[in-house]
Write an enzyme that holds these catalytic residues in place. Structure first.
Site, PDB file in Angstrom:
ATOM      1  N   ARG A  60      65.791  27.070  20.325  1.00 15.71           N
ATOM      2  CA  ARG A  60      65.734  27.146  21.789  1.00 15.71           C
ATOM      3  C   ARG A  60      66.761  26.174  22.373  1.00 15.71           C
ATOM      4  O   ARG A  60      66.926  25.058  21.865  1.00 15.71           O
ATOM      5  CB  ARG A  60      64.345  26.779  22.308  1.00 15.71           C
ATOM      6  CG  ARG A  60      63.297  27.866  22.135  1.00 15.71           C
ATOM      7  CD  ARG A  60      63.561  29.062  23.035  1.00 15.71           C
ATOM      8  NE  ARG A  60      62.571  30.129  22.926  1.00 15.71           N
ATOM      9  CZ  ARG A  60      62.703  31.222  22.175  1.00 15.71           C
ATOM     10  NH1 ARG A  60      63.792  31.419  21.437  1.00 15.71           N
ATOM     11  NH2 ARG A  60      61.758  32.148  22.166  1.00 15.71           N
ATOM     12  N   HIS A  65      72.333  34.576  21.752  1.00 18.60           N
ATOM     13  CA  HIS A  65      70.920  34.663  21.331  1.00 18.60           C
ATOM     14  C   HIS A  65      70.738  35.870  20.390  1.00 18.60           C
ATOM     15  O   HIS A  65      69.902  36.751  20.636  1.00 18.60           O
ATOM     16  CB  HIS A  65      69.990  34.772  22.544  1.00 18.60           C
ATOM     17  CG  HIS A  65      68.577  34.360  22.231  1.00 18.60           C
ATOM     18  ND1 HIS A  65      67.820  33.583  23.058  1.00 18.60           N
ATOM     19  CD2 HIS A  65      67.791  34.603  21.156  1.00 18.60           C
ATOM     20  CE1 HIS A  65      66.628  33.374  22.526  1.00 18.60           C
ATOM     21  NE2 HIS A  65      66.586  33.990  21.362  1.00 18.60           N
TER      22      HIS A  65
HETATM   23  P1  NAP Z   1      56.965  28.472  13.608  1.00 22.17           P
HETATM   24  O1  NAP Z   1      56.595  29.353  12.468  1.00 22.17           O
HETATM   25  O2  NAP Z   1      55.936  28.196  14.640  1.00 22.17           O
HETATM   26  O3  NAP Z   1      57.509  27.072  13.005  1.00 22.17           O
HETATM   27  C1  NAP Z   1      56.935  25.885  13.251  1.00 22.17           C
HETATM   28  C2  NAP Z   1      57.540  24.804  12.338  1.00 22.17           C
HETATM   29  O4  NAP Z   1      58.052  23.745  13.160  1.00 22.17           O
HETATM   30  C3  NAP Z   1      56.465  24.213  11.456  1.00 22.17           C
HETATM   31  O5  NAP Z   1      57.009  23.808  10.204  1.00 22.17           O
HETATM   32  C4  NAP Z   1      56.046  22.989  12.255  1.00 22.17           C
HETATM   33  O6  NAP Z   1      55.486  21.944  11.500  1.00 22.17           O
HETATM   34  C5  NAP Z   1      57.384  22.539  12.807  1.00 22.17           C
HETATM   35  N1  NAP Z   1      57.180  21.677  13.973  1.00 22.17           N
HETATM   36  C6  NAP Z   1      56.587  21.966  15.153  1.00 22.17           C
HETATM   37  N2  NAP Z   1      56.569  20.879  15.952  1.00 22.17           N
HETATM   38  C7  NAP Z   1      57.153  19.879  15.252  1.00 22.17           C
HETATM   39  C8  NAP Z   1      57.417  18.518  15.526  1.00 22.17           C
HETATM   40  N3  NAP Z   1      57.058  17.945  16.687  1.00 22.17           N
HETATM   41  N4  NAP Z   1      58.032  17.786  14.578  1.00 22.17           N
HETATM   42  C9  NAP Z   1      58.388  18.343  13.396  1.00 22.17           C
HETATM   43  N5  NAP Z   1      58.158  19.617  13.070  1.00 22.17           N
HETATM   44  C10 NAP Z   1      57.551  20.393  13.991  1.00 22.17           C
HETATM   45  O7  NAP Z   1      58.247  29.012  14.373  1.00 22.17           O
HETATM   46  P2  NAP Z   1      59.240  30.178  13.909  1.00 22.17           P
HETATM   47  O8  NAP Z   1      58.619  31.507  14.089  1.00 22.17           O
HETATM   48  O9  NAP Z   1      59.786  29.823  12.570  1.00 22.17           O
HETATM   49  O10 NAP Z   1      60.392  30.047  15.018  1.00 22.17           O
HETATM   50  C11 NAP Z   1      61.282  28.948  14.992  1.00 22.17           C
HETATM   51  C12 NAP Z   1      62.129  28.914  16.249  1.00 22.17           C
HETATM   52  O11 NAP Z   1      63.019  30.030  16.253  1.00 22.17           O
HETATM   53  C13 NAP Z   1      61.361  28.994  17.571  1.00 22.17           C
HETATM   54  O12 NAP Z   1      61.900  28.066  18.488  1.00 22.17           O
HETATM   55  C14 NAP Z   1      61.651  30.403  18.064  1.00 22.17           C
HETATM   56  O13 NAP Z   1      61.562  30.462  19.467  1.00 22.17           O
HETATM   57  C15 NAP Z   1      63.080  30.560  17.578  1.00 22.17           C
HETATM   58  N6  NAP Z   1      63.562  31.934  17.465  1.00 22.17           N
HETATM   59  C16 NAP Z   1      64.876  32.162  17.778  1.00 22.17           C
HETATM   60  C17 NAP Z   1      65.404  33.438  17.654  1.00 22.17           C
HETATM   61  C18 NAP Z   1      66.851  33.693  17.931  1.00 22.17           C
HETATM   62  O14 NAP Z   1      67.288  34.838  17.897  1.00 22.17           O
HETATM   63  N7  NAP Z   1      67.646  32.682  18.166  1.00 22.17           N
HETATM   64  C19 NAP Z   1      64.583  34.486  17.212  1.00 22.17           C
HETATM   65  C20 NAP Z   1      63.256  34.221  16.912  1.00 22.17           C
HETATM   66  C21 NAP Z   1      62.755  32.928  17.018  1.00 22.17           C
HETATM   67  P3  NAP Z   1      54.018  22.108  10.833  1.00 22.17           P
HETATM   68  O15 NAP Z   1      54.226  23.058   9.683  1.00 22.17           O
HETATM   69  O16 NAP Z   1      53.695  20.754  10.376  1.00 22.17           O
HETATM   70  O17 NAP Z   1      53.113  22.681  11.879  1.00 22.17           O
END
Ligand code: NAP
Length: 321
Positions: free
Chosen positions: A236, A284
């Site tokens: 993000r 994006h």
């Molecule tokens: P997710 O499964 O919710 O991943 C969460 C991970 O981040 C977990 O390992 C979590 O730790 C860690 N985390 C959360 N808060 C933290 C903190 N304060 N300090 C350290 N680690 C932290 O998310 P995802 O589905 O993989 O998505 C990842 C990102 O990609 C999101 O921001 C999403 O919006 C973005 N995204 C971008 C696109 C694009 O096209 N650019 C597409 C889809 C998604 P724990 O395991 O300890 O909970």
């Protein structure tokens, strides 16, 4: 027959609601209807028919308020930061986010492409080509190149695995201790971030946007990276403090940035990122939700609600992801 456990569950009323073009909405509607022929999908809020499940993609603020029978909010997007920012969101209704292996794979490809391009100097060679400059850069092997992945969730873990397979030295950072992952050196918690950053040639951000992670990549934390390291933001835009990153790029403290996400999207035409020689801009595009596979993910959660089972990939509202 009412109460007969063998009788089929009644069809559910589904509302598709988002901020998008008509063509995009119609593509989703087609894919969702094909995946759930037994349910009724509404494109507008019907009068007199209570909605059971809202399927949403950045719905306008207030759109999910006052739906008395709503049992699930199913996001079509993986990130739910914008959805959770709506103060009128019904508090008691569970929210499920999009988790689609096809999307994880797309994100891993983008992360791998960025790491390879940085390791092999591709961005610098493209820059040199524009100046008709023939200049060979030093070549470093993959096993001499360290990639730090912030966030080991759906996307981060899939990306880390792809990076390990490519032969990189991979570090991963999460909030809580993460389960072991072959080839990934694990770090967790704020206190460990300086150590995780210390030898990173590339930092790839795949964190969710929460109160804790907003503005995480600021001047202080960018300063924990070795001089000349690269930043790849695929999560993000608000994770990055733009002024801090631009200053670090201008000073050579950060060697290159690959940015797929921005505070304002589309990135405004006058934004310095567009023309900065040390920045690669993507629109994006790192991992788009694919209606073909995502509709099946939605259908599985709709079936869970219909059968009285818990839906998958529920968001913890207190954590923000
Ligand atoms: P997710 O499964 O919710 O991943 C969460 C991970 O981040 C977990 O390992 C979590 O730790 C860690 N985390 C959360 N808060 C933290 C903190 N304060 N300090 C350290 N680690 C932290 O998310 P995802 O589905 O993989 O998505 C990842 C990102 O990609 C999101 O921001 C999403 O919006 C973005 N995204 C971008 C696109 C694009 O096209 N650019 C597409 C889809 C998604 P724990 O395991 O300890 O909970």
């Amino acid at each position: 027959m009412a109460g007969d456990p063998n009788s089929p569950s009644p069809a559910l009323e589904l509302l598709l609601c988002g901020t998008w073009s008509t063509a995009e909405r119609d593509t989703w509607a087609g894919a969702l209807r094909a995946a759930m022929p037994g349910h009724r999908l509404h494109l507008e809020l019907p009068t007199g028919t209570p909605i059971d499940i809202a399927i949403v993609a950045n719905p306008p603020a207030g759109a999910l308020h006052g739906l008395p029978r709503l049992r699930l909010i199913q996001s079509l997007w993986a990130g739910v930061d914008r959805l959770l920012a709506d103060p009128t969101l019904p508090l008691q209704v569970p929210i499920a986010r999009m988790v689609d292996p096809a999307m994880n794979a797309a994100m891993a490809e983008t992360a791998l492409w960025a790491a390879l391009s940085l390791q092999r100097g591709t961005f610098r060679y493209a820059h040199q080509q524009r100046a008709a400059c023939w200049h060979l850069l030093p070549q470093r092997r993959a096993d001499e190149w360290t990639v730090l992945v912030l966030g080991l969730g759906q996307m981060g873990r899939t990306a880390a695995r792809a990076l390990v397979r490519q032969g990189y030295r991979v570090r991963g950072w999460s909030r809580q201790p993460a389960s072991a992952e072959d080839g990934v050196l694990l770090f967790h918690g704020d206190a460990a971030l300086p150590r995780a950053c210390a030898d990173a040639d590339v930092l790839i951000n795949l964190l969710p946007l929460t109160a804790e992670t907003r503005g995480l990549l600021d001047a202080r934390r960018l300063g924990w990276l070795p001089r000349g390291a690269a930043v790849v933001n695929l999560a993000r835009g608000a994770h990055v403090v733009d002024d801090a990153l631009l200053r670090a790029l201008d000073a050579g403290a950060i060697g290159h940035a690959v940015l797929d996400v921005f505070h304002t999207e589309p990135l405004p035409p006058d934004h310095p990122y567009w023309r900065h020689p040390g920045v690669t801009v993507l629109p994006h595009a790192a991992a788009q939700t694919d209606p073909r596979s995502a509709a099946a993910v939605v259908a599985a959660n709709v079936a869970a609600v219909q059968d009285g089972r818990a839906p998958s990939h529920l968001v913890d509202r207190a954590r923000g992801y």
